[in-house]
Every structure is written in C-alpha cells, then in structure tokens.
Write a protein that holds these residues in place. Structure first.
Motif, PDB file in Angstrom:
ATOM      1  N   GLN A  32      -8.619  -4.033  -6.562  1.00  0.00           N
ATOM      2  CA  GLN A  32      -9.722  -3.631  -7.415  1.00  0.00           C
ATOM      3  C   GLN A  32     -10.741  -4.772  -7.518  1.00  0.00           C
ATOM      4  OE1 GLN A  32      -9.694  -0.344  -8.856  1.00  0.00           O
ATOM      5  NE2 GLN A  32      -8.083  -0.331  -7.297  1.00  0.00           N
ATOM      6  N   GLU A  62      -9.854   6.718  -8.049  1.00  0.00           N
ATOM      7  CA  GLU A  62      -8.783   6.755  -9.038  1.00  0.00           C
ATOM      8  C   GLU A  62      -8.667   5.430  -9.789  1.00  0.00           C
ATOM      9  OE1 GLU A  62      -6.942   9.200  -9.963  1.00  0.00           O
ATOM     10  OE2 GLU A  62      -6.952  10.665  -8.338  1.00  0.00           O
ATOM     11  N   ASN A  63      -8.366   5.526 -11.062  1.00  0.00           N
ATOM     12  CA  ASN A  63      -8.024   4.355 -11.856  1.00  0.00           C
ATOM     13  C   ASN A  63      -6.508   4.185 -11.789  1.00  0.00           C
ATOM     14  OD1 ASN A  63      -6.957   3.107 -14.421  1.00  0.00           O
ATOM     15  ND2 ASN A  63      -9.135   2.716 -14.698  1.00  0.00           N
ATOM     16  N   PRO A  64      -6.001   3.032 -11.340  1.00  0.00           N
ATOM     17  CA  PRO A  64      -4.550   2.868 -11.186  1.00  0.00           C
ATOM     18  C   PRO A  64      -3.768   3.149 -12.469  1.00  0.00           C
ATOM     19  CG  PRO A  64      -5.706   1.066 -10.122  1.00  0.00           C
ATOM     20  CD  PRO A  64      -6.738   1.843 -10.873  1.00  0.00           C
ATOM     21  N   ARG A 114       0.825  -1.215   0.000  1.00  0.00           N
ATOM     22  CA  ARG A 114       0.000   0.000   0.000  1.00  0.00           C
ATOM     23  C   ARG A 114       0.855   1.259   0.000  1.00  0.00           C
ATOM     24  NH1 ARG A 114      -3.531  -0.975   5.043  1.00  0.00           N
ATOM     25  NH2 ARG A 114      -1.800  -2.331   5.550  1.00  0.00           N
ATOM     26  N   MET A 157       1.375   2.254  -3.451  1.00  0.00           N
ATOM     27  CA  MET A 157       0.224   2.999  -3.963  1.00  0.00           C
ATOM     28  C   MET A 157       0.332   4.471  -3.564  1.00  0.00           C
ATOM     29  SD  MET A 157      -2.747   0.257  -2.939  1.00  0.00           S
ATOM     30  CE  MET A 157      -4.114   1.098  -3.717  1.00  0.00           C
ATOM     31  N   ASP A 191       0.219  -7.427 -14.478  1.00  0.00           N
ATOM     32  CA  ASP A 191       0.306  -6.237 -13.631  1.00  0.00           C
ATOM     33  C   ASP A 191       1.641  -5.525 -13.846  1.00  0.00           C
ATOM     34  OD1 ASP A 191      -2.168  -6.852 -12.488  1.00  0.00           O
ATOM     35  OD2 ASP A 191      -1.243  -8.015 -10.881  1.00  0.00           O
ATOM     36  N   TRP A 224       0.648   7.808  -5.986  1.00  0.00           N
ATOM     37  CA  TRP A 224      -0.306   8.913  -5.848  1.00  0.00           C
ATOM     38  C   TRP A 224       0.417  10.238  -5.608  1.00  0.00           C
ATOM     39  CZ3 TRP A 224      -1.947  12.890  -2.904  1.00  0.00           C
ATOM     40  CH2 TRP A 224      -3.242  13.364  -3.129  1.00  0.00           C
ATOM     41  N   LEU A 281      -1.355  -2.009  -6.557  1.00  0.00           N
ATOM     42  CA  LEU A 281      -2.172  -1.103  -7.352  1.00  0.00           C
ATOM     43  C   LEU A 281      -3.419  -1.767  -7.925  1.00  0.00           C
ATOM     44  CD1 LEU A 281       0.736   0.677  -9.194  1.00  0.00           C
ATOM     45  CD2 LEU A 281      -0.964   1.838  -7.768  1.00  0.00           C
ATOM     46  N   PHE A 282      -3.313  -3.039  -8.255  1.00  0.00           N
ATOM     47  CA  PHE A 282      -4.403  -3.700  -8.973  1.00  0.00           C
ATOM     48  C   PHE A 282      -5.128  -4.765  -8.156  1.00  0.00           C
ATOM     49  CE2 PHE A 282      -1.173  -2.423 -12.115  1.00  0.00           C
ATOM     50  CZ  PHE A 282      -1.917  -1.491 -12.818  1.00  0.00           C
ATOM     51  N   LEU A 333      -7.598   3.752  -3.325  1.00  0.00           N
ATOM     52  CA  LEU A 333      -7.241   4.864  -4.204  1.00  0.00           C
ATOM     53  C   LEU A 333      -8.441   5.768  -4.477  1.00  0.00           C
ATOM     54  CD1 LEU A 333      -4.875   3.182  -6.841  1.00  0.00           C
ATOM     55  CD2 LEU A 333      -4.257   4.897  -5.130  1.00  0.00           C
TER      56      LEU A 333
END
Length: 201
Positions: free
Chosen positions: A43, A127-129, A13, A16, A157, A20, A39-40, A124
C-alpha cells in the motif's frame, strides 16, 4: 480442479489471494493458512519505502529483456544459479540445482504485468485490506517472520490481521524472514498439519 471446499495455503501475494477468495467465495474455502501475507506492505506510500520496490523494479526490467531476447528456460536457470544468495554464495551454491530450477521456472512463467500492478499498489485493486479481512469468516492461521530478518509484517500489521480475523491463530518465528517455509521447514509443516487437523483452532 478440487471440486469441493478446501483449505487455502498462501505465502506473500498468495496470502493476499487466499484472503480475497475467502471473502468473496466463502462457499469454496474451509479455512486459510497465511504465511507472511503481504496485505499492507504494497500500500502506498509504504510500498515505495521498502526493499521490494527496488527488487521488483530490477526484476521487471530483467524479465522484459529476457523475453525480448527470446530467452529459454535454460538461460533463466543459468542466470538464477549465478545470482547472489548472500555475501559469499550464489543461489546454486546456497540452495542447489533443484531449487534454482524451480525459481527459474517461476520467473520464466511469470506475467511481467503483475509487477506493474504490484508497483502501482493495485494488487488488491481498490480493495482496502482491513475491510477485506473483516469480510472473511472462516478459521485462519497466521505465520509471521520478523522484519529485521526480512519479514514483511510489522507488529502493527499482525495486530491488524488478528483484529480483522477474530478466529485467527498466530505464530511469530524469531530470527526468521519472509520465507518461513524455507527457513524453518519442519516448524512450518508442523504448524500446517496442526491447523489442518484442527489442533490449533
């Protein structure tokens, strides 16, 4: 605290958060060093299909009970020390008292609400990674383990990260999981030192 642009080093994290910050505060970020950034994996629907979902569900309930009972740091140290590290060892036996105390301190200070956010797939926000990666312009390095050993980055990924960060170098550690810094400490430190000194850029 630092008061000048810096290299951000982030695991999971933390990776991430580093991406950001690089996207939204580029004037403060020289470069980012990403170790297994999640990041993924957070989701939906992928979130509900991985082992972290069950782990976070258990951890959330454990922490709520701990705080409701007025637990102390010493209570948490004892609990973490007796937790299983593998099929035959407790955390205390496998990693020793210093690491157990550090882990207990992290859990004692953790905001339980972050687990709700994680399990809702909102670490996030909206937000879209992939879009966030495309906003990032600074040099980057990516360290990845292997999924079959507990890593969170599928091969796809890794490619998505490299596509979003054209100036990103990558290292995939074989037979290594999510905790590269713990499983391969010397290789991790060497990679970080090389990156900071510009040898891998």
């Amino acid at each position: 605290v630092v008061k000048q642009p810096a290299t951000l080093v982030g695991h999971s994290r933390g990776g991430m958060a580093a991406v950001w910050a690089a996207a939204y505060a580029p004037e403060w970020v020289l470069s980012i060093f990403l170790e297994e950034p999640s990041l993924f994996i957070f989701q939906p629907p992928r979130l509900q299909q991985n082992l972290f979902y069950g782990l976070f569900t258990f951890l959330r309930e454990q922490l709520r009970q701990y705080h409701a009972a007025g637990g102390t740091l010493e209570d948490m140290i004892a609990s973490v020390g007796q937790s299983p590290a593998n099929a035959s060892q407790t955390m205390l036996e496998a990693f020793g008292p210093e690491l157990v105390r550090l882990r207990a301190l992290e859990l004692d200070q953790m905001d339980v609400n972050i687990l709700d956010i994680a399990m809702d797939g909102l670490l996030l926000g909206q937000e879209n990674p992939a879009a966030l990666l495309r906003q990032t312009r600074c040099p980057a390095a990516l360290l990845a383990g292997q999924v079959q050993f507990g890593g969170v980055l599928e091969a796809d990924d890794v490619q998505r990260i490299l596509l979003g960060l054209p100036s990103c170098s990558q290292t995939v550690f074989e037979q290594t999981g999510h905790l590269v810094h713990r499983e391969r400490p010397q290789a991790y430190l060497q990679a970080l030192q090389n990156f900071i000194t510009g040898e891998t850029r």
